[in-house]
Write a protein that holds these residues in place. Structure first.
Motif, PDB file in Angstrom:
ATOM      1  N   GLY A  70       0.817  -1.213   0.000  1.00 25.57           N
ATOM      2  CA  GLY A  70       0.000   0.000   0.000  1.00 25.57           C
ATOM      3  C   GLY A  70       0.850   1.261   0.000  1.00 25.57           C
ATOM      4  O   GLY A  70       0.523   2.264  -0.657  1.00 25.57           O
ATOM      5  N   ALA A  95      -4.561  -2.043  -1.293  1.00 23.07           N
ATOM      6  CA  ALA A  95      -3.833  -2.924  -0.371  1.00 23.07           C
ATOM      7  C   ALA A  95      -4.778  -3.800   0.441  1.00 23.07           C
ATOM      8  O   ALA A  95      -4.461  -4.949   0.761  1.00 23.07           O
ATOM      9  CB  ALA A  95      -2.952  -2.090   0.555  1.00 23.07           C
ATOM     10  N   VAL A 128      -2.235   2.265   5.462  1.00 23.78           N
ATOM     11  CA  VAL A 128      -2.233   1.518   4.188  1.00 23.78           C
ATOM     12  C   VAL A 128      -1.342   0.276   4.309  1.00 23.78           C
ATOM     13  O   VAL A 128      -1.093  -0.417   3.325  1.00 23.78           O
ATOM     14  CB  VAL A 128      -1.772   2.382   2.993  1.00 23.78           C
ATOM     15  CG1 VAL A 128      -2.711   3.549   2.798  1.00 23.78           C
ATOM     16  CG2 VAL A 128      -0.332   2.872   3.172  1.00 23.78           C
TER      17      VAL A 128
END
Length: 373
Positions: A70, A95, A128
């Protein structure tokens, strides 16, 4: 072709700390009532799959194991002119396909508001990251990057139908060999085609401590004759038994029926297991070693380890009496146990081939031909 390939290896390492526990000391296991040195299967597999030798044989057919895909997507979006807020949201959506993402608490988010912009944005990137390591196949990673480029170009986040990024057919041989588990998308789990045992020493061990000092080159000792640094590290030497079992049929199935790639994967794994040591403390001990003895077996029979050959540890008192060394005694114990198993259960494999570097018998090229034919 035979379904199962089994590899039994005996590898001797000089003083080393190949695989450390939580205290930084060599890992151990108790077997047969005595302490043995141990190298975990996780340590062995990582050393093999990340080695130059393995990568060269499979020609870059390796996946990526990471929590940070991510972050990679976010950085590419920002490079292409997408603002922080959108890049964070879009990278998280992508992600999140591969696992549950980390989340900041409300208290943590409130605290971030007091930080400077760059520092706050850096800390927000934790959202992320995937909570667990995820294995990305080559085609999956390429699909992620293609989607990233596409949404950056049109300046619009990914649509739900664009997030079908997971693949069931693998092109990365390390995932096909060692498997992967995706808790949030179990339909895309990959069952490992290769099982690897923890390597154990065939004899008892006592871990010793190396007390060391470091000298300051610019200190002439006129005012302070002491060392610039002192430290201590555990180490031990050992002759290890290692066992690997490969399901050739499952490996080919995991690779979508690509038999050529499956054969290259088996050759790469075999050569790496024979020649590549664990990475631990290599700069301090240079404990690189090839296997002294390798027994390869092929057949349809139910696989079995030969670790029981060392349930009774190799005894150095017996060795001295018989004028033997640990390597020769371990080979004899392994072979004796294999033959006894065959007497009781019938032949446990259809074919076998062995190389013995202690005697100069066999050849690596012939071993690779054997496991791939």
């Amino acid at each position: 072709m035979s379904r199962f390939i089994q590899l039994h290896l005996l590898t001797s390492y000089p003083p080393a700390n190949l695989n450390r526990d939580d205290l930084g000391r060599p890992k151990t296991a108790k077997m047969g009532g005595v302490d043995r040195l141990r190298v975990s299967s996780q340590s062995l597999k990582r050393a093999w799959r990340t080695s130059d030798l393995f990568g060269k044989t499979v020609k870059n057919g390796l996946g990526t194991r990471t929590k940070e895909m991510g972050r990679k997507v976010y950085e590419r979006l920002v490079e292409k002119g997408i603002g922080h807020k959108d890049a964070l949201s879009w990278a998280g959506a992508i992600a999140g396909v591969f696992g549950k993402l980390k989340k900041l608490t409300d208290k943590e988010k409130t605290a971030l508001k007091k930080l400077a912009t760059e520092e706050r944005r850096e800390k927000e990137l934790v959202e992320v990251e995937i909570e667990q390591l995820a294995f990305f196949d080559l085609e999956e990673e390429q699909a992620v990057l293609d989607l990233t480029n596409s949404i950056a170009e049109r300046k619009e986040g990914p649509q739900p139908e664009e997030l079908n990024l997971l693949r069931q057919k693998m092109t990365s041989v390390d995932i096909a060999l060692f498997g992967r588990m995706l808790a949030s998308s179990p339909a895309f789990n990959v069952e490992a085609a290769c099982q690897v045992a923890h390597a154990i020493s065939v004899h008892p061990i006592v871990i010793e401590d190396d007390y060391f000092t470091a000298v300051d080159d610019l200190n002439d000792g006129s005012e302070d004759a002491g060392a610039a640094h002192i430290g201590e590290t555990g180490f031990a030497a050992g002759l290890f038994y290692s066992y690997i079992c490969i399901n050739r049929d499952l490996l080919a199935e995991n690779l979508g029926g690509d038999e050529d790639l499956a054969q290259r994967a088996i050759a790469a794994l075999t050569e790496a297991a024979v020649k590549v040591p664990p990475n631990g403390k290599q700069n301090s001990f240079a404990s690189r070693a090839y296997a002294s003895y390798v027994l390869a077996e092929k057949g349809e029979q139910q696989p079995r380890s030969l670790s029981v050959a060392f349930l009774k540890p190799i005894d150095n008192r017996t060795l001295y009496r018989d004028d033997q060394d640990f390597g020769t005694a371990a080979v004899e114990a392994l072979e004796a146990h294999r033959q006894n198993m065959n007497k009781v259960y019938g032949d446990c494999a259809d074919e076998l081939y062995a190389i013995n570097a202690l005697k100069g018998d066999g050849a690596m090229a012939e071993l690779l031909d054997f496991v791939t034919c």
